[in-house]
Write an enzyme that holds these catalytic residues in place. Structure first.
Site, PDB file in Angstrom:
ATOM      1  N   ALA A  82       3.562  -2.372  -5.274  1.00 10.30           N
ATOM      2  CA  ALA A  82       4.534  -1.851  -4.303  1.00 10.30           C
ATOM      3  C   ALA A  82       5.379  -3.018  -3.776  1.00 10.30           C
ATOM      4  CB  ALA A  82       3.822  -1.090  -3.202  1.00 10.30           C
ATOM      5  N   SER A  83       5.510  -3.150  -2.455  1.00 11.56           N
ATOM      6  CA  SER A  83       6.435  -4.149  -1.906  1.00 11.56           C
ATOM      7  C   SER A  83       5.938  -5.587  -1.987  1.00 11.56           C
ATOM      8  CB  SER A  83       6.779  -3.806  -0.458  1.00 11.56           C
ATOM      9  OG  SER A  83       7.660  -2.713  -0.412  1.00 11.56           O
ATOM     10  N   VAL A  84       4.697  -5.805  -2.403  1.00 11.13           N
ATOM     11  CA  VAL A  84       4.273  -7.167  -2.714  1.00 11.13           C
ATOM     12  C   VAL A  84       5.167  -7.724  -3.830  1.00 11.13           C
ATOM     13  CG1 VAL A  84       2.369  -8.538  -3.691  1.00 11.13           C
ATOM     14  CG2 VAL A  84       1.916  -6.891  -1.879  1.00 11.13           C
ATOM     15  N   SER A  85       5.808  -6.829  -4.577  1.00  6.76           N
ATOM     16  CA  SER A  85       6.753  -7.223  -5.628  1.00  6.76           C
ATOM     17  C   SER A  85       7.932  -8.020  -5.087  1.00  6.76           C
ATOM     18  CB  SER A  85       7.293  -5.981  -6.344  1.00  6.76           C
ATOM     19  OG  SER A  85       6.272  -5.181  -6.876  1.00  6.76           O
ATOM     20  N   LYS A  86       8.262  -7.837  -3.825  1.00  5.55           N
ATOM     21  CA  LYS A  86       9.476  -8.459  -3.278  1.00  5.55           C
ATOM     22  C   LYS A  86       9.442  -9.982  -3.340  1.00  5.55           C
ATOM     23  CE  LYS A  86      11.185  -4.739  -0.310  1.00  5.55           C
ATOM     24  NZ  LYS A  86      10.343  -3.644  -0.788  1.00  5.55           N
TER      25      LYS A  86
END
Length: 367
Positions: A82-86
């Site tokens: 999820a937003s750990v991808s950012k």
């Protein structure tokens, strides 16, 4: 005291210190074990990894890779980040900057055909851009029988042109839209596909063999992919993808930038340690990524380039990020003054998640 006695004295002191440190470490592991067992008893499904100086001191899995098939979860299973991808998207931008392909002060509309002017790349990175939420626009207007990509998202933002939420630099407001823009800018300045470039610049060089940006079809072919689960009306955990309309990871399944990386706890530890050795970008560049940002009124916003910024009295500086997708809750916490790491991957979005993190942080303070 003769020389032989002095040597014996220091040797005994060394042995005593080793035993003391070992006992302290054993006690802290017991604390985490107890907290993990408590979460397990409440129905938590996921993986917890703790590391010190890159060495794993605790790693355990519980729950199911698939509840329907009752396949037990393993520590080597792959989760949606999820937003750990950012933080990876931000790294791609930083690498482009170091290669001279862009500047943080450049406006986004220099590279993209968008109806929002005067927003810098730095403001995209730090969520200080004032952009509207692209997901709201797509949820309202997109045909969910199709799968949207960045080009479609940009098209719908131009077509429906939702208003800005704030002036650029006015305040911090978390923005998935900004990270769609960033991935698209990387593609523009490199002339390459963002996914291919992520593999070439980050995943493969670091040896993150289980990490990728996968399509729905590609994920289905990965035997050890841990599905995200949410409860149905009967209170049973089922694959979150079955709730098609509410699962944006399906009909926004080809977006790039704000999410979509899937990985393992051990691959995230590889990534964590690579950020200490300068293999990705320079120390100067990384320092800027871990620095608070000045807003228009000169107050500070504590979000860097893809990282939340914090500080603990005992553990020192913290850079971290959470990720939420239907059925998933992920976290990486890096205590960079002491090289301690906490990674938690959860695939049934369980309320025990928070208590487990608190116990793990408390244990790391004691190591």
């Amino acid at each position: 005291m003769n020389a032989k006695s002095i040597k014996l004295f220091f040797f005994l002191c060394l042995i005593t210190n080793i035993l003391l440190i070992s006992n302290i470490a054993s006690a802290q592991v017991s604390v985490v074990e107890s907290a993990f067992e408590t979460a397990e008893s409440k129905g938590f499904s996921g993986v917890l990894l703790l590391a010190i100086d890159g060495k794993v001191v605790f790693e355990k899995a519980t729950g199911y890779r698939s509840y329907e098939q009752k396949i037990p979860l393993l520590t080597t299973d792959i989760f949606e980040m999820a937003s750990v991808s950012k933080q990876f998207t931000a790294m791609m931008v930083m690498m482009c900057q170091e290669k001279g392909l862009l500047e943080y002060s450049d406006n986004a509309d220099k590279y993209l055909n968008i109806p929002y002017k005067g927003i810098t790349i730095k403001q995209l990175l730090t969520h200080t851009n004032g952009l509207p939420d692209y997901q709201a626009v797509m949820d309202k207007h997109w045909d969910k029988n199709k799968v949207a990509d960045n080009q479609a998202i940009l098209e719908y933002l131009r077509k429906y042109h939702p208003p800005m939420l704030a002036e650029p630099g006015e305040k911090y407001e978390y923005s998935n839209t900004a990270y769609v823009f960033l991935a698209s800018i990387v593609e523009k300045v490199t002339g390459r596909d963002f996914i291919d470039l992520s593999r070439e610049w980050i995943f493969k060089p670091l040896g993150m063999k289980d990490t990728d940006i996968r399509t729905l079809e590609e994920k289905a072919k990965v035997s050890n992919f841990a599905a995200g689960h949410i409860k149905n009306k009967n209170g049973e955990y089922v694959n979150a993808n079955k709730f098609h309309d509410s699962d944006y990871t399906v009909w926004l399944g080809n977006r790039k930038g704000p999410g979509r990386i899937s990985s393992t706890a051990e691959d995230l530890l590889i990534w964590d340690q690579a950020l200490y050795n300068g293999t990705q970008v320079s120390e100067k560049t990384l320092k800027s990524a871990f620095s608070p940002q000045s807003l228009n009124d000169c107050t500070l916003s504590y979000y860097g380039f893809g990282w939340d910024l914090g500080k603990d009295e005992l553990l020192g500086k913290i850079v971290s990020h959470t990720g939420d997708n239907p059925g998933y809750k992920t976290l990486i916490m890096r205590f960079i003054d002491q090289n301690k790491t906490l990674i938690l991957l959860n695939n049934n979005y369980h309320e025990a998640n928070t208590e487990l993190v608190e116990s793990a942080v408390a244990a790391l303070k004691g190591f």
